[in-house]
Write a protein that holds these residues in place. Structure first.
Motif, short mmCIF file in Angstrom:
data_model
loop_
_atom_site.label_atom_id
_atom_site.label_comp_id
_atom_site.label_asym_id
_atom_site.label_seq_id
_atom_site.Cartn_x
_atom_site.Cartn_y
_atom_site.Cartn_z
N THR A 18 68.97 62.55 10.06
CA THR A 18 70.96 61.62 8.98
C THR A 18 71.50 60.66 10.61
O THR A 18 71.36 59.70 10.22
N VAL A 19 71.12 61.76 11.18
CA VAL A 19 71.51 61.05 12.91
C VAL A 19 71.16 59.51 12.88
O VAL A 19 71.95 58.30 13.58
N LEU A 20 70.04 59.61 13.06
CA LEU A 20 68.95 58.46 13.25
C LEU A 20 69.27 57.19 12.00
O LEU A 20 69.16 55.84 12.73
N LEU A 21 69.14 57.42 10.79
CA LEU A 21 69.51 56.89 9.54
C LEU A 21 71.18 55.92 10.09
O LEU A 21 71.28 55.19 10.01
N VAL A 22 72.25 57.04 10.94
CA VAL A 22 73.26 56.87 10.45
C VAL A 22 73.13 55.72 12.25
O VAL A 22 73.99 54.42 11.74
N LEU A 23 72.22 55.87 12.62
CA LEU A 23 72.12 54.87 13.62
C LEU A 23 71.82 53.61 13.44
O LEU A 23 72.29 52.37 13.96
N GLY A 24 70.95 53.46 12.95
CA GLY A 24 70.05 52.56 12.57
C GLY A 24 70.40 51.79 11.56
O GLY A 24 70.53 50.90 11.69
N MET A 25 71.55 52.17 10.99
CA MET A 25 72.31 52.21 9.68
C MET A 25 73.37 50.93 10.35
O MET A 25 73.81 49.47 10.29
N VAL A 26 73.85 51.72 11.76
CA VAL A 26 75.05 50.86 12.84
C VAL A 26 74.35 49.38 13.38
O VAL A 26 74.80 48.04 13.21
N ILE A 76 69.98 44.05 3.19
CA ILE A 76 70.07 44.46 2.36
C ILE A 76 69.17 45.34 1.68
O ILE A 76 68.99 46.57 1.54
N GLY A 77 67.59 44.14 1.96
CA GLY A 77 66.17 45.05 0.81
C GLY A 77 65.95 45.94 3.08
O GLY A 77 65.63 46.73 2.47
N THR A 78 66.13 45.49 3.75
CA THR A 78 66.01 46.34 4.95
C THR A 78 66.71 47.65 4.90
O THR A 78 65.80 49.23 5.07
N ILE A 79 67.81 48.07 4.42
CA ILE A 79 68.34 48.21 4.64
C ILE A 79 68.30 50.14 2.98
O ILE A 79 68.32 50.71 4.00
N LEU A 80 67.79 49.04 2.27
CA LEU A 80 67.13 50.00 1.15
C LEU A 80 65.60 50.62 1.45
O LEU A 80 65.72 51.92 1.22
N VAL A 85 62.35 55.32 3.07
CA VAL A 85 61.75 56.56 3.83
C VAL A 85 62.78 58.08 4.06
O VAL A 85 61.74 58.32 4.12
N TYR A 86 63.90 57.47 4.01
CA TYR A 86 64.81 58.74 4.73
C TYR A 86 64.88 59.94 3.87
O TYR A 86 64.93 60.83 3.79
N LEU A 87 64.86 59.36 2.75
CA LEU A 87 65.19 60.48 1.71
C LEU A 87 64.00 61.17 1.13
O LEU A 87 64.01 62.45 0.88
N GLN A 88 62.81 59.70 0.58
CA GLN A 88 61.91 60.53 0.91
C GLN A 88 61.14 61.99 1.71
O GLN A 88 60.34 62.70 1.87
#
Length: 405
Positions: A18-26, A76-80, A85-88
């Motif tokens: 989750t932390v990596l996902l947030v950092l990746g989104m930012v 947007i495609g990259t974020i999705l 991948v995170y959810l799976q």
């Protein structure tokens, strides 16, 4: 997999992911903004319109908008994809959701497959809609050019006023759009479904119930335009309101009153009532201003008429031709009612002209010692109120004949 150690380890992995996902989104958001800034500074200025000589086919703004939209879509495609991948991965860490994780890709691919099949099946209808769109768009552009030329009087039609061009274009445009929607309706996805028909029926009922007054005002607005009731700038009287027309809209008309107040009147009210237009005939031959005075029977009518004409001639702003004329409106109990009629060509100066005219009437009657009997007085002398023949042509009346208009 259900032991405490395994669950704790899965929870830690999920928190880290989750932390990596947030950092990746930012990071992706900031990277997108940086790329957008760089492209705006370096690429946007180099984009030029596509055209043939002076005819512009594709403006530079549209090319830049397409490029900017493509970059936004990639972001947007990259974020999705990262979110998927995170959810799976997180769902696979726990025994209760591991089954969902294994089927998550199938769920997504099945949904995309159904959507793809629907899109493929809809391609023929889509092509028809695209053709109809460009066809009716061309027709509307041609109509716009034609009616703009009619408004500029470049194109003239017998019996067609230039002021009718824009309202007629709006009517024709509405008819063309309505016809286009009727033609395109069968090709719209879901148009045959019961839900689509129910929503369409509901919207139609709500529109018909709530817009009856609005539609009547719109129809009245068009009827006023074609009847040439008035135009912007005219001095008019609608009911008890006198003012200048400042705006004519489909539903209401705005007047500026003599006290500089803005009055909004529904078009249906104007059409159902009476309208006095002071400006339409003000220049051919002129607007007639009139005022009435009551003068006693002892004053010769020739003298009164001459004084009234003299007061009119002293008033600046009134037309010299046609000349003023006087009407005897009635023989009252105590006085004769004279109506002075004068011409002017500027209806917006009505109030000031009336004021100046009344001032000069008072001055002229005071100069010749004639009393204005309006309103009638209560008492009178015993002598009869008659004019001796030797006073019939008292100044400023002409010596031989009466004053005629």
């Amino acid at each position: 997999m259900r032991s405490n150690d395994a669950l704790l380890r899965g929870g830690l992995y999920a928190a880290g992911a989750t932390v990596l996902l947030v950092l990746g989104m930012v990071f992706l958001v900031r990277l997108g903004r940086l790329l957008d800034k760089v492209l705006t500074e370096r690429v946007k200025k180099r984009i030029h319109s596509v055209g043939i000589q002076s005819f512009e086919i594709v403006p530079a703004e549209h090319i830049w908008g397409a490029l900017h939209g493509m970059l936004y879509g990639v972001r947007i495609g990259t974020i999705l994809a990262v979110s998927f991948v995170y959810l799976q991965g997180v769902l696979a860490l726990f025994p209760w959701t591991s089954g969902i994780a294994s089927r998550l890709l199938d769920l997504v691919t099945d949904a995309l497959g159904h959507m793809g099949k629907a899109v493929v099946a809809w391609i023929p209808d889509l092509l028809v809609l695209i053709i109809l769109f460009f066809l009716f768009r061309f027709i509307l552009r041609f109509l716009r050019l034609f009616f703009d030329a009619a408004a500029r009087k470049t194109v003239t039609l017998a019996g067609f006023d230039a002021d009718w061009a824009h309202p007629t274009y709006k009517l024709v445009r509405f008819a063309v759009i309505a016809f286009g929607l009727i033609v395109a309706y069968p090709y719209i996805p879901g148009s045959e479904s019961a839900a689509f028909k129910g929503i369409s029926l509901f919207i139609g009922v709500v529109f018909s119930l709530g817009s009856s007054t609005a539609i009547s005002n719109i129809i009245a607005g068009y009827m006023m335009t074609y009847r040439r009731v008035f135009k912007v700038g005219d001095r008019v009287k609608v009911g008890d309101v006198i003012g200048d027309v400042i705006t004519m809209r489909l539903q209401v008309t705005h007047l500026r009153s003599l006290k500089n107040e803005e009055v909004t009147i529904p078009n249906s009210q104007i059409l159902n009532g009476h309208v006095v237009n002071y400006s339409s005939l003000a220049h051919t031959p002129g607007l007639i201003l009139h005022t009435t005075v009551g003068i006693g029977y002892e004053t010769p009518w020739r003298q009164v008429e001459a004084m009234l004409v003299q007061a009119a001639e002293r008033t600046p702003g009134l037309l010299k031709e046609p000349r003023p004329f006087i009407l005897l409106m009635g023989l009252g109990d105590f006085a004769i009612n004279y109506e002075l009629n004068v011409y002017c060509d500027n209806p917006r100066e009505m109030n000031s002209l009336y004021t100046e005219l009344h001032r000069h009437i008072l001055d002229v009657f005071n100069e010749y010692g004639v009393q204005i009997m309006t309103p009638a007085y209560e008492a009178d002398t015993r002598e009869p109120k008659v004019v001796p023949r030797e006073q019939w042509h008292a100044p400023p009346a002409p010596p031989e004949s009466g004053v005629t208009g």
